[in-house]
Design an enzyme around this catalytic site. Sequence first.
Site, PDB file in Angstrom:
ATOM      1  N   ARG A  39     -16.450   5.812  -2.598  1.00 40.07           N
ATOM      2  CA  ARG A  39     -15.523   5.529  -3.508  1.00 40.07           C
ATOM      3  C   ARG A  39     -14.508   4.230  -3.375  1.00 40.07           C
ATOM      4  O   ARG A  39     -14.811   3.360  -4.071  1.00 40.07           O
ATOM      5  CB  ARG A  39     -14.701   6.953  -3.736  1.00 40.07           C
ATOM      6  CG  ARG A  39     -14.083   7.242  -5.099  1.00 40.07           C
ATOM      7  CD  ARG A  39     -12.683   6.299  -5.284  1.00 40.07           C
ATOM      8  NE  ARG A  39     -11.747   6.594  -4.206  1.00 40.07           N
ATOM      9  CZ  ARG A  39     -10.569   5.899  -3.957  1.00 40.07           C
ATOM     10  NH1 ARG A  39     -10.214   4.866  -4.646  1.00 40.07           N
ATOM     11  NH2 ARG A  39      -9.743   6.516  -2.852  1.00 40.07           N
ATOM     12  N   ASP A  40     -13.648   4.234  -2.438  1.00 43.29           N
ATOM     13  CA  ASP A  40     -12.573   3.457  -2.287  1.00 43.29           C
ATOM     14  C   ASP A  40     -13.403   2.007  -1.979  1.00 43.29           C
ATOM     15  O   ASP A  40     -12.980   0.662  -2.304  1.00 43.29           O
ATOM     16  CB  ASP A  40     -11.596   3.878  -0.996  1.00 43.29           C
ATOM     17  CG  ASP A  40     -10.515   2.803  -1.263  1.00 43.29           C
ATOM     18  OD1 ASP A  40      -9.959   2.742   0.011  1.00 43.29           O
ATOM     19  OD2 ASP A  40     -10.293   1.961  -1.949  1.00 43.29           O
ATOM     20  N   HIS A 231      -4.798   5.896   6.101  1.00 40.34           N
ATOM     21  CA  HIS A 231      -5.719   5.093   5.605  1.00 40.34           C
ATOM     22  C   HIS A 231      -5.416   3.644   5.777  1.00 40.34           C
ATOM     23  O   HIS A 231      -4.786   3.017   4.756  1.00 40.34           O
ATOM     24  CB  HIS A 231      -5.602   5.500   3.790  1.00 40.34           C
ATOM     25  CG  HIS A 231      -6.666   4.830   3.138  1.00 40.34           C
ATOM     26  ND1 HIS A 231      -7.798   5.867   2.422  1.00 40.34           N
ATOM     27  CD2 HIS A 231      -6.897   3.575   2.583  1.00 40.34           C
ATOM     28  CE1 HIS A 231      -8.351   4.913   1.648  1.00 40.34           C
ATOM     29  NE2 HIS A 231      -7.881   3.831   1.707  1.00 40.34           N
ATOM     30  N   HIS A 233      -5.877  -0.208   5.772  1.00 40.35           N
ATOM     31  CA  HIS A 233      -6.527  -1.430   5.584  1.00 40.35           C
ATOM     32  C   HIS A 233      -6.545  -2.436   6.712  1.00 40.35           C
ATOM     33  O   HIS A 233      -5.310  -2.661   7.315  1.00 40.35           O
ATOM     34  CB  HIS A 233      -6.242  -1.959   4.242  1.00 40.35           C
ATOM     35  CG  HIS A 233      -6.836  -1.266   3.036  1.00 40.35           C
ATOM     36  ND1 HIS A 233      -6.764  -1.743   1.793  1.00 40.35           N
ATOM     37  CD2 HIS A 233      -7.342  -0.085   3.145  1.00 40.35           C
ATOM     38  CE1 HIS A 233      -7.391  -1.130   0.893  1.00 40.35           C
ATOM     39  NE2 HIS A 233      -7.688   0.206   1.809  1.00 40.35           N
ATOM     40  N   CYS A 264     -10.199  -6.747  -0.178  1.00 45.72           N
ATOM     41  CA  CYS A 264      -8.852  -6.448  -0.693  1.00 45.72           C
ATOM     42  C   CYS A 264      -8.484  -7.254  -2.005  1.00 45.72           C
ATOM     43  O   CYS A 264      -8.610  -8.406  -1.932  1.00 45.72           O
ATOM     44  CB  CYS A 264      -7.578  -7.170   0.288  1.00 45.72           C
ATOM     45  SG  CYS A 264      -5.940  -6.905  -0.188  1.00 45.72           S
ATOM     46  N   ASN A 273     -10.541  -1.982   3.282  1.00 47.11           N
ATOM     47  CA  ASN A 273     -10.940  -0.872   4.221  1.00 47.11           C
ATOM     48  C   ASN A 273     -11.291  -1.140   5.713  1.00 47.11           C
ATOM     49  O   ASN A 273     -11.962  -2.086   5.997  1.00 47.11           O
ATOM     50  CB  ASN A 273     -11.917   0.114   3.704  1.00 47.11           C
ATOM     51  CG  ASN A 273     -11.280   0.491   2.358  1.00 47.11           C
ATOM     52  OD1 ASN A 273     -10.399   1.558   2.640  1.00 47.11           O
ATOM     53  ND2 ASN A 273     -12.212   0.616   1.555  1.00 47.11           N
TER      54      ASN A 273
END
Lengths: 324, 310
Positions: A39-40, A231, A233, A264, A273
């Site tokens: 998803r992300d 979460h 990055h 990003c 991520n």
Amino acid sequence: AVFMENVCSRSRLYFISLTLDTTTHGYPECVKIVEVGPRDGLQNEKEIVPTEVKIQLINMLSGTGLSVIEATSFVSSKWVPQMADHSDVLRGIQRAPHVRYPVLTPNLQGFQDAVAAGASEVAVFGSASETFSQKNINCSIDESMVRFEDVINSALEKHIPVRGYVSCVLGCPHEGYIEPAKVAEVARRLYELGCYEISLGDTIGVGTPGSTSKMLQSVVKEVPPQALAVHCHDTYGQALANILTALQMGVSVVDSAVAGLGGCPYAQGSSGNVSTEDVLYMLHGMGIETGVSLPKVIEAGEFICTALHRRTNSKVAQAQSVKF
Amino acid sequence: MGNVPSTVKHCLSSEQLLLDYPWLKSWLLEKKEIVPTEVKIQLINMLSGTGLSVIEATSFVSSKWVPQMADHSDVLRGIQRAPHVRYPVLTPNLQGFQDAVAAGASEVAVFGSASETFSQKNINCSIDESMVRFEDVINSALEKHIPVRGYVSCVLGCPHEGYIEPAKVAEVARRLYELGCYEISLGDTIGVGTPGSTSKMLQSVVKEVPPQALAVHCHDTYGQALANILTALQMGVSVVDSAVAGLGGCPYAQGSSGNVSTEDVLYMLHGMGIETGVSLPKVIEAGEFICTALHRRTNSKVAQAQSVKF
């Protein structure tokens, strides 16, 4: 807590190093990985990925030992074309037992579509930055909470758990520095509305162990650490150090994306991520159980990178592929 | 976050350090770019203006083993030495030490290994034999009041032997320290370490060498470097080796990264409120210079992100 028990009880036996306590830092014995690649990760990839490739990726991930795989997002396809096939993906995957497949549902319409497609867990996405909220989902933080309340209430009626995300917890591309107290407030509101877990996102990857620590000190006053996830990055290369810091502060849930998918959007060409492979390598090296097979995740990463015609962002995968 | 030091000294390893492995000769011969002397000098001069207090300049190793270092004397003589900056050079043996002194060296370093096999393959002798060589260098250096830094390679794993016992690392570190090295840099040569193995290794080493005399030299091949550095800081280490732009790949995993990049380390330390005295923007600038000269992309995520920030 019940989900963590599932992970720990069915994981293979790992050699657990117990000498870590002499560093005066306690680390959790188990960490739950929430895999957000499909998803992300894919959401931030330029190339539109065919539905069958998404399904195959999720099916491969389902066989790695991961217990949570975020499958798709029920957002309007005019905003996020990559997620236009959300219902087909959710219906098409082979759901493994003991694996959950949460989906993003930004509003009631999305929630209803998700339920119709078979969703059994959903997530809502708030922000610690007022400006980011406006630019990202076209409403203020307060207005977004009203939307989320509708989703959460509907979900809880159906016994569907809801995860809450807070973005920009360590910095906003528009506002810059974000006050830890603001992050704590938004996290608390989502938690009080009924989210079982709050994932704190360093959306632009600017955080360091310093800012991570300060932010978490504020948040844990409002939300217990067992209900928190990080979460991180990796845009500035800080993700693993930040995750380590979070673990030292009692957090035991970590979001990551296979192959570090998803650049990003705020620093073109930079990474986004943190990669699941690199996180697993670190955790296993610390004797922390995850229940996840690193070689199988590397394999899934190789598959999706081939399909996307791109190189992996995972240093572990890169090193393993050319080891002498 | 635990107790971390308030100040951390940065030891900049230039790419030349990584290239001081004789077996690299064949790899280097494939490498198309021998960096011109003037480029090396300009890089060091730029770094001298960043606030760094230690910049490892070159290596006095035989040029038939490491052609990239053939110009060691010219580099050392050619740089503009900034006040309050030290420019150590590698001196693997007495001959190298004497050449280094003739070229004006005021600090030197010797390079040992925690792995017997790596020592054999890298410098063609056992660990014990290498200590005899180093003793000669160290004694000569101390007579001239020239400080000596000791490196231990393969502290968290060896490409040939695999796992390396922490006790072995501690023993080699102790021997170098007792011979007279003022500081021991512990190198995760193939970047396989994690906070788990870093912690175990340091627990052993600090029984033999005080933490104030230790440095960590982490490679980022598996993306673990910053987490390992953080672990080391929490255990009382306050000296970190790194390379501008993350120069120097991993010779054991072609295409993979090697040295951790100075920019990323600085970003983390400054974000933790730890003083280094170094200017991150100036290091980024030096990194851009050398990457342009080498026709390659930086390995630093901070430099990448800063260059395309919206």
